[in-house]
Design a protein around this motif. Structure first.
Motif, mmCIF file in Angstrom:
data_model
loop_
_atom_site.group_PDB
_atom_site.id
_atom_site.type_symbol
_atom_site.label_atom_id
_atom_site.label_comp_id
_atom_site.label_asym_id
_atom_site.label_seq_id
_atom_site.Cartn_x
_atom_site.Cartn_y
_atom_site.Cartn_z
ATOM 1 N N TYR A 392 -35.487 -23.321 -5.950
ATOM 2 C CA TYR A 392 -35.649 -24.450 -5.226
ATOM 3 C C TYR A 392 -35.666 -25.382 -6.757
ATOM 4 O O TYR A 392 -36.312 -26.039 -6.802
ATOM 5 C CB TYR A 392 -37.220 -23.996 -5.629
ATOM 6 N N ASP A 418 -41.093 -23.582 -13.702
ATOM 7 C CA ASP A 418 -39.724 -24.514 -13.006
ATOM 8 C C ASP A 418 -40.099 -25.819 -12.731
ATOM 9 O O ASP A 418 -41.417 -26.430 -12.791
ATOM 10 C CB ASP A 418 -38.811 -23.803 -11.692
ATOM 11 N N VAL A 421 -38.235 -28.701 -7.023
ATOM 12 C CA VAL A 421 -38.741 -29.424 -6.443
ATOM 13 C C VAL A 421 -40.074 -29.660 -6.186
ATOM 14 O O VAL A 421 -40.851 -30.184 -5.338
ATOM 15 C CB VAL A 421 -38.003 -29.110 -4.646
ATOM 16 N N ARG A 437 -42.323 -20.799 5.660
ATOM 17 C CA ARG A 437 -41.557 -21.847 4.940
ATOM 18 C C ARG A 437 -41.474 -23.473 4.817
ATOM 19 O O ARG A 437 -41.844 -23.501 6.032
ATOM 20 C CB ARG A 437 -40.073 -21.315 5.428
ATOM 21 N N LEU A 449 -35.203 -16.529 4.312
ATOM 22 C CA LEU A 449 -36.834 -15.933 5.183
ATOM 23 C C LEU A 449 -38.114 -15.961 5.258
ATOM 24 O O LEU A 449 -38.954 -15.892 6.185
ATOM 25 C CB LEU A 449 -36.386 -13.825 5.300
HETATM 26 P P1 ADP Z 1 -38.204 -18.051 0.938
HETATM 27 O O1 ADP Z 1 -37.186 -16.990 1.345
HETATM 28 O O2 ADP Z 1 -38.153 -19.475 1.988
HETATM 29 O O3 ADP Z 1 -37.961 -17.883 -0.221
HETATM 30 P P2 ADP Z 1 -40.785 -17.260 -0.176
HETATM 31 O O4 ADP Z 1 -41.545 -16.544 0.570
HETATM 32 O O5 ADP Z 1 -40.076 -16.492 -0.868
HETATM 33 O O6 ADP Z 1 -39.755 -17.549 0.611
HETATM 34 O O7 ADP Z 1 -41.594 -18.596 0.017
HETATM 35 C C1 ADP Z 1 -41.490 -19.393 0.509
HETATM 36 C C2 ADP Z 1 -41.683 -21.164 0.158
HETATM 37 O O8 ADP Z 1 -42.535 -21.760 -0.514
HETATM 38 C C3 ADP Z 1 -40.015 -21.389 0.177
HETATM 39 O O9 ADP Z 1 -39.663 -21.731 1.381
HETATM 40 C C4 ADP Z 1 -39.946 -22.295 -0.062
HETATM 41 O O10 ADP Z 1 -40.858 -23.212 0.653
HETATM 42 C C5 ADP Z 1 -41.815 -22.480 -1.131
HETATM 43 N N1 ADP Z 1 -41.513 -21.787 -2.670
HETATM 44 C C6 ADP Z 1 -41.672 -20.837 -2.927
HETATM 45 N N2 ADP Z 1 -40.854 -20.433 -4.588
HETATM 46 C C7 ADP Z 1 -40.992 -22.031 -4.974
HETATM 47 C C8 ADP Z 1 -40.587 -22.589 -5.902
HETATM 48 N N3 ADP Z 1 -40.394 -21.866 -7.225
HETATM 49 N N4 ADP Z 1 -40.587 -24.029 -5.799
HETATM 50 C C9 ADP Z 1 -40.964 -24.832 -5.282
HETATM 51 N N5 ADP Z 1 -40.928 -24.045 -3.669
HETATM 52 C C10 ADP Z 1 -41.140 -23.065 -3.589
#
Ligand code: ADP
Length: 511
Positions: A392, A418, A421, A437, A449
């Motif tokens: 991200y 980080d 976004v 998500r 996922l």
């Molecule tokens: P994914 O497989 O979609 O990354 P996660 O459970 O790891 O699933 O994360 C869930 C959601 O949280 C992601 O779809 C994303 O939108 C958001 N997310 C997680 N980590 C970050 C990050 N470091 N920066 C921005 N958004 C994040």
């Protein structure tokens, strides 16, 4: 099927009807009102009778006082001498009367009503010697009720002879009173069945009114199926228990809807995630089969196919792991670890992908962050956080991993920050939910996922830790994890080897 439904309906309906809330409410209404109405009837009958008899008694007392004036006793015989205008009164008096001497010998009485005024010699002697006034209810031979007053009178002797005591009893018929009472009672009890019927009817209507909203709620609930779980039962606005029930029900369906929605999205995501590598594998195999000529071309196609197979199995593995973890089948192998050392190792693995994506990856590790944990799971936690941070964060951004003490001496802190976004604040509470998500134009391009953070959250919980997220859209995200510090670490420093050697390290990989 139709026959089954009919049979079911026929057998179930009467039972449901008899046990139905409406019938029970109505019956309780009837069981309350019928005894109450009968009780009221009996009570007022008693009061009416007492009042009417009280009036008769007062009239009888007046008669008694007058009676003494109308006769004298001469030579043991009563001699009646009323004034001419009192003749009627005396005639009425003489309907029911008895005059006896103090020994109980009858001197005069009316033969027709004799039974009502017959006193035994013993009773007469007692009344005369005690000079008491006695009221009693007695019946004539034909069953007519009388109120009888009995007491003592004196003859009217010429002086110097002594006055002598005699017994006098007179009575008034209670037939009229009794007729009045029974007329009123009859009317009341004649109306009672009508009143009971009305109370049943009223009970039925009132219970129906109370039950109607329940039925309409049940009807609305029946219309809710898996495909229209977003349907809400409208609140009635009464603010009562039923509204409370409807609210709870609506909340429940909203939660169910959310879960259904997540599962639906998950199926779509899983099929999408599985389809991409599958299509790629198919493509590689087709290339190998139809266009490859040289052993190198075959080899390349196979290597590519193998990479995709690896990706497929990692997805399946993640799913399996999460379901094992959540169902409690995943046992932790805990040992004493230096979190800084584990972090450094994982950060190291991400150097090449970071370089490829032109992301600056830094690690700031303070020494002595000892924890008692499952190394594989801590590595998985770090890998998930880091891979998210990399996914991200657009090229040119930065990711930093920090391990060190926390404000509380009982915990060590691990941060992954980080400049990516970011996560909208609306989505923050849900990111740890399974399959969740963030949906945006930006994140939809990125595959995933929605399982990574669920797993992170499970690992943190399994180690009695805490997790915090701070994020600003467009600026970046910081995950902070607090894990209980291992206080007994001194014994283990030797066994964990290089962990103890980690001094304050700053590791930087930049493009
Ligand atoms: P994914 O497989 O979609 O990354 P996660 O459970 O790891 O699933 O994360 C869930 C959601 O949280 C992601 O779809 C994303 O939108 C958001 N997310 C997680 N980590 C970050 C990050 N470091 N920066 C921005 N958004 C994040």
């Amino acid at each position: 099927m139709a026959r089954f439904t009919r049979v079911f309906g026929m057998r179930e309906l009467p039972v449901r009807f008899v046990r139905g809330l409406r019938v029970r409410l109505m019956l309780s209404y009837v069981f309350f009102f019928v005894p109450l109405l009968i009780g009221i009837g009996v009570f007022y009958r008693q009061i009416l009778q007492t009042q009417l008899e009280g009036r008769e008694q007062a009239a009888l007392e007046e008669q008694w006082d007058a009676a003494k004036e109308y006769f004298t006793i001469e030579n043991a015989r009563p001699v009646w001498s009323p004034e001419p205008e009192d003749a009627d009164v005396v005639a009425q008096l003489k309907n029911v009367y008895l005059i006896a001497d103090a020994n109980g010998n009858y001197l005069d009485y009316n033969a027709d009503t004799y039974a009502a005024v017959s006193f035994s010699a013993e009773e007469i002697r007692q009344i005369v010697t005690q000079s008491k006034q006695d009221f009693s209810k007695r019946w004539s031979k034909v069953g007519e009720p009388f109120l009888i007053e009995a007491g003592t009178v004196f003859d009217d002797p010429k002086p110097p002879r002594k006055k002598r005591r005699y017994f006098l009893a007179i009575g008034r018929s209670l037939a009229g009173t009794q007729a009045d009472v029974s007329k009123v009672t009859k009317r009341y009890f004649f109306l009672l069945p009508v009143t009971i019927l009305l109370s049943i009817l009223l009970g039925w209507v009132v219970a129906g009114g109370a039950i109607r909203p329940v039925n309409s709620v049940a009807q609305a609930a029946q219309n809710i199926t898996g495909s229209n779980l977003s349907l809400q039962i409208p609140l009635r606005g009464a603010g009562d228990e039923l509204d409370h029930l409807i609210e709870s029900f609506n909340l429940m369906t909203a939660r169910l809807n959310q879960s259904f929605e997540q599962i639906r999205r998950f199926s779509t995501d899983v099929s999408h995630e599985l389809r991409t590598p599958l299509t790629a594998i198919r493509g590689q195999l087709e290339v190998a089969l139809f266009t490859a000529d040289t052993p190198e071309q075959y080899r390349e196609a196979m290597v590519n196919a193998l990479e995709d197979v690896e990706r497929l199995s990692s997805i399946v593995r993640a799913l399996l792991l999460l379901s094992q973890a959540e169902s409690g089948q995943l046992a932790l192998q805990k040992s004493t670890l230096d979190l800084g050392e584990v972090a450094l190792e994982v950060v190291d693995q991400f150097q090449i992908p970071a370089q490829e994506k032109k992301i600056t990856l830094k690690a700031q590790i303070a020494p002595g962050a000892w924890i008692h944990a499952d190394r594989t799971q801590i590595e998985r936690l770090l890998a998930n956080l880091l891979s998210n941070a990399m996914k991200y964060t657009p090229g040119g951004g930065a990711v930093e991993v920090r391990v060190g003490p926390s404000e509380s001496p009982a915990f060590v802190s691990l941060e992954v920050e980080d400049t990516g976004v970011g996560i909208p604040s609306d989505n923050l509470p849900h990111i740890f939910d399974r399959f969740y998500r963030v949906r945006s134009a930006m994140t939809n391009q990125i595959s995933g996922l929605g399982l990574g953070l669920s797993f992170v959250s499970w690992i943190v919980q399994a180690h009695d830790g805490r997790i915090e997220v701070a994020s600003t859209v467009g600026e970046g995200t910081r995950f902070r994890i607090l894990l209980p510090r291992e206080t007994d670490a001194a014994h283990h420093t030797g066994t964990t080897g290089m962990g103890s050697a980690v001094a304050s390290v700053t590791l930087e990989t930049s493009s």
